[in-house]
Design a protein around this motif. Sequence first.
Motif, PDB file in Angstrom:
ATOM      1  N   SER A 137       0.821  -1.213   0.000  1.00 10.12           N
ATOM      2  CA  SER A 137       0.000   0.000   0.000  1.00 10.12           C
ATOM      3  C   SER A 137       0.859   1.269   0.000  1.00 10.12           C
ATOM      4  O   SER A 137       0.495   2.274  -0.601  1.00 10.12           O
ATOM      5  N   VAL A 141       2.121   1.866  -3.527  1.00  9.65           N
ATOM      6  CA  VAL A 141       1.024   2.394  -4.349  1.00  9.65           C
ATOM      7  C   VAL A 141       0.853   3.887  -4.071  1.00  9.65           C
ATOM      8  O   VAL A 141       0.722   4.703  -4.992  1.00  9.65           O
ATOM      9  N   VAL A 175       1.277   6.979  -6.681  1.00  8.13           N
ATOM     10  CA  VAL A 175       0.165   7.892  -6.981  1.00  8.13           C
ATOM     11  C   VAL A 175       0.580   9.344  -6.742  1.00  8.13           C
ATOM     12  O   VAL A 175       0.233  10.239  -7.515  1.00  8.13           O
ATOM     13  N   ALA A 177      -8.805   8.399  -3.160  1.00  9.52           N
ATOM     14  CA  ALA A 177      -8.545   7.007  -2.773  1.00  9.52           C
ATOM     15  C   ALA A 177      -9.520   6.055  -3.447  1.00  9.52           C
ATOM     16  O   ALA A 177      -9.181   4.907  -3.745  1.00  9.52           O
ATOM     17  N   LEU A 191      -8.290   4.637  -6.680  1.00 10.08           N
ATOM     18  CA  LEU A 191      -7.296   3.570  -6.483  1.00 10.08           C
ATOM     19  C   LEU A 191      -7.975   2.259  -6.133  1.00 10.08           C
ATOM     20  O   LEU A 191      -7.568   1.189  -6.569  1.00 10.08           O
ATOM     21  N   LEU A 218      -5.725   1.624 -13.823  1.00 12.02           N
ATOM     22  CA  LEU A 218      -5.240   2.842 -13.162  1.00 12.02           C
ATOM     23  C   LEU A 218      -5.127   3.970 -14.184  1.00 12.02           C
ATOM     24  O   LEU A 218      -5.553   5.102 -13.936  1.00 12.02           O
TER      25      LEU A 218
END
Lengths: 399, 85
Positions: free
Chosen positions: B40, B43, B47, B60, B63, B72
């Motif tokens: 996480s 990720v 981002v 969020a 995602l 994505l």
Amino acid sequence: MSLLDKFQALAELKKALGDGGQLSSVATPMDEVHSATSAIIQGHKVVLAGTNNYLGLTFDARCRAAAIAAIESMGTGTTGSRMASGNYAGHRDLENALAGAFGWTAGIVFSTGYQANLGALSALAGAGDTLMIDADSHASIHDACRLSLATTIRFRHNDPENLDRRLARMGEEAKRALVVVESLYSTLGDRAPLAEITEITKRHGAWLIVDEAHSFGLFGERGLGLCEELGLLDRVDFIVGTFSKSLGGVGGFCVSRHAELELLRMASRPYIFTASPPPGVIAATRCALDRVLEGQDLRATLWRHVHRLYGELQRLGYHVGSPTPGPVAALVFKERDEAKAQWQGLLDAGVYTNLMIPPATPIGMNIVRISLSAAHSDDEITHIIGALEQLAQNRRTAS
Amino acid sequence: MTDTASTVEKVVRAALESVRPDAAGISGSTDLTSELGLDSLQVMDMVMEIEDHLDISVPAEVLADARTLDQLCAGIMRLTERKSA
């Protein structure tokens, strides 16, 4: 793949952290607890240096007496929600005392600190609103975002400029954004740049909620937290906190200078659909709140211990998560086994701490978390430092 | 592929490679967590790189709906279109 297969990875992690005959570094069982700083683990007496009992109030004589008296007169539990049969005078009294301490009008008590964030955030921000959260927020904040119908946007941890850019992108919509930060982050012990964050939030017309879970009781003249210490209480919109750290109980709260907070009682699912805190907990917490407000002596003792420990950690060459001394000292190790050996070494020397590893921490940051209490004696701090010194020497010898 | 879609894919791939250099050239259908093994925090770092490059904020929720690289990119595309609309 079946329903339970996904737990295999956790089973392997549990084994690696200690299983069977080996004492687990996760959920380590305490057989007896003798004081705020002393317990028995596997038959051995240990100094507790891994709790959140920052002021040591779990064993405060007045708080214990208040809890016992409340249980004797009102029973062990409420068996009902605040919106039904669990709404006692003690709950209201505690809410008024908390709000009054901040000089504000509105306060709500929740059954846990986790639920305070869950209940306040998910109700304050709804569909069409935005929750703008620090990327390193506590799980309760992330879970609140999932429960809320608001859009969730994260900004880089403790980065005001990054927050500024994200709020600027929102334009007029920033007026519907609630910025969410913690004043003191408990994993590494680092503090939010609250003055900058407050200025930026207000410049964009957004709202600010500060979680003072690990700072309430420890900072500020009256112990109200970092917002009080930094003189920001007239600009912050909401403050959430917990009873399970410096107040030595269990539960949580949200206070505000906005009277509309009262209406959350009718909108917050984590407030409505759970039993209210039992009378003994409320009575002890009410007593502990008074002790916090008049607790300059406790804070002075705690900070004396903190500065002593931080000075020694620097001398011994430990890598500490935050250079600024605070109630939490996070010893950072690259390798999990190295951190686990440090945790086990401290426990063998009679010092209980916390082991924290990824994914609870960033990759490459395996942490042995030490937290101090005003209830620690000077001898106990000496004992903790002695154990740290021995382990540092052992590591130097080994390398 | 439009110019915008091409730009978005380049930015997303560059951001991915900044957190996982070994992910260069992966298929668009690769599952970012179960196949590539992104955690996480990786990720999130990826981002934030994308956000800074494209001057957008990625909720969020976007995602949560994007398991693969292609998904994505599609989610980011929708955000950039909304921004320029």
